[in-house]
Design an enzyme around this catalytic site. Structure first.
Site, short mmCIF file in Angstrom:
data_model
loop_
_atom_site.label_atom_id
_atom_site.label_comp_id
_atom_site.label_asym_id
_atom_site.label_seq_id
_atom_site.Cartn_x
_atom_site.Cartn_y
_atom_site.Cartn_z
N LYS A 21 0.84 -1.21 0.00
CA LYS A 21 0.00 0.00 0.00
C LYS A 21 0.87 1.25 0.00
CE LYS A 21 -2.77 0.72 3.70
NZ LYS A 21 -2.55 2.05 4.30
N ASP A 316 1.88 -1.23 12.12
CA ASP A 316 0.57 -1.70 11.67
C ASP A 316 0.31 -3.16 12.06
OD1 ASP A 316 0.07 0.80 10.61
OD2 ASP A 316 0.74 0.26 8.60
N ARG A 347 -6.22 1.92 18.19
CA ARG A 347 -5.98 0.47 18.08
C ARG A 347 -5.61 -0.18 19.41
NH1 ARG A 347 -3.28 0.37 12.06
NH2 ARG A 347 -5.28 0.50 10.96
#
Ligand code: S3P
Length: 435
Positions: A21, A316, A347
């Site tokens: 990405k 991530d 998160r």
């Protein structure tokens, strides 16, 4: 959309890891301001990358890339050829689009307004607005210049030396892009090194970018040369499979074409420190990035501590580390990772809630979490991914590891991994249904 996942008896197969990405966004943005036509093979066809492409098209960049096309072409407009967009630029869910484009547009004497979805409009933007204003851009945002929409009237920049309080490739990349246009040198120092795809790509395109420990400097450029490339696989999209196979008692997966850039391989180090069995095969280079195939087997895991320079190299993937820790002997501590709270969702809270709901012992910290493992008595339940793609994938993998049906309300996985549920179904011989 809802997915139902049962624990399969075996995990087997080979998975072609979807394109990176971060590299895909950069390939479009940097080629948009280059001289010449670039061919981008295998860009990630996901909602986030489509947001970047839509914004660039609104700025007058010709990009040919229809749905399903494995190859895109970008006709560069040169460093100073962007047009003013007729409308607000919508970055959707993508922080990378918003922050990198903020840096780029801060250098252009155009009026630009960047906005995004409800999640992106809650994420911190002062981290790019402050230094871009110091460089000379007129730039404003909601709530005291902290939240999108961001309004930019750019141009007339001068280079600065910036000590970033956070290790963030998005902040660094925004300032490097602005630095291409500034008068004099721009220097960005980070508390620890973040991913370096921008430095690699800009330097391959002819920019004068230099690394100096945790700092990077860029000199103003007169042109960039278009760069055609094939996008390597995203290690962040390999991570769910690394954790699934490591934690499942009967698993072997071959993950093909993974970007093993050392600024991204924290997850390999963390899982190996926990006792995982991961082999790296067929090392090669794709698109200026190191690439390899990874073979991962079931393993007996134990707890670990993640902190410091390892954090940005696995940022991530840290939610998935929490899941692996549920199957590991002893305690796992993730600290100095307050950035987790500034992602597509908070998160830390999202991981505590999702895994806690399945029966895990996950305790929040202001800067991370602690997991007490191994957890017995985990059970499938219904999980709402809360619009965060990485939480959706975390819940999917958790579902394939715990007894009982896990139902995931997900509308976000397509942000980075549109085929995630298909790949999970194939690896787990059909123990997944998507409605
Ligand atoms: C990204 C950088 C990281 C990462 C994000 C992609 C990039 O964000 O979490 O998914 O492409 O530069 P930060 O720069 O906010 O750490």
């Amino acid at each position: 959309m809802a997915a139902r996942v049962d624990r399969p008896d075996r995990i087997r197969g080979r998975i072609a890891i979807p394109p990176d990405k971060s590299v895909s966004h950069r390939a479009f943005i940097f080629n948009a301001i280059a001289d010449g036509i670039a061919t981008i093979e295998r860009p990630l066809d996901s909602l986030d990358v489509r947001s970047t492409v839509a914004c660039l098209r609104s700025l007058g960049v010709e990009i040919t890339w229809s749905e399903g096309d494995p190859v895109a072409t970008v006709t560069g407009r040169g460093l100073h050829g962007l047009f003013e967009s007729e409308d607000v630029l919508d970055c959707g869910n993508s922080g990378t689009s918003m922050r990198l484009l903020a840096g780029l547009l801060a250098a252009h004497p155009l009026l630009s307004i960047l906005t995004g979805d409800v999640s992106l409009r809650r994420r911190p933007m002062a981290r790019v607005i402050g230094p871009l204003r110091n460089m000379g851009a007129q730039i404003f945002a909601r709530t005291g210049d902290t939240l999108a929409p961001i309004v930019i009237k750019g141009g007339g920049l001068r280079g600065i030396t910036f000590q970033s309080p956070v290790a963030s490739a998005q902040v660094k990349s925004a300032l490097l892009l602005a630095g291409l246009y500034a008068e004099g040198r721009t220097r960005i120092d980070e508390p620890a090194r973040s991913r370096d795809h921008t430095e690699r790509m800009l330097s391959a395109m002819g920019a004068d970018v230099r690394q100096d420990g945790t700092a990077v400097t860029i000199e103003p450029a007169t042109r960039l040369a278009a760069m055609s490339l094939r996008v390597p696989g995203d290690i962040s999209s390999a991570a769910p499979w690394l954790v699934l196979a490591s934690c499942h008692p009967d698993a072997e997966l071959l993950l093909e074409g993974v970007n093993t850039n050392p600024t991204r391989t924290g997850i390999l180090e963390i899982l190996r420190a926990m006792g995982a069995s991961i082999e790296v095969l067929e090392e090669r280079t794709t698109g200026g990035e190191p690439v390899a195939d990874l073979v991962v087997h079931s393993a007996k895991l134990h707890g670990t501590t993640v902190s410091g320079a390892l954090v940005p190299r696995a940022i991530d993937e840290l939610p998935l580390v929490a899941l692996a820790a549920c199957f590991a002997e002893g305690e796992t501590v993730v600290k100095e990772a307050a950035e987790l709270r500034a992602k597509e969702s908070d998160r830390v809270d999202a991981v505590v809630q999702a895994l806690g709901h399945l029966g895990a012992r996950v305790h929040p910290r202001p800067d991370g979490f602690i997991v007490e493992g191994p957890v017995t008595g985990l059970r499938g339940r219904r999980i709402d991914a809360g619009g965060d793609h990485r939480i959706g994938m975390l819940a999917g993998v958790a579902g394939a590891l715990v007894p009982g049906e896990t139902r995931i309300d997900d509308d976000a996985v397509a942000v980075s991994y549109p085929n995630f549920w298909d790949d999970l179904r194939r690896a787990s011989s059909g123990a997944v249904a998507v409605q």
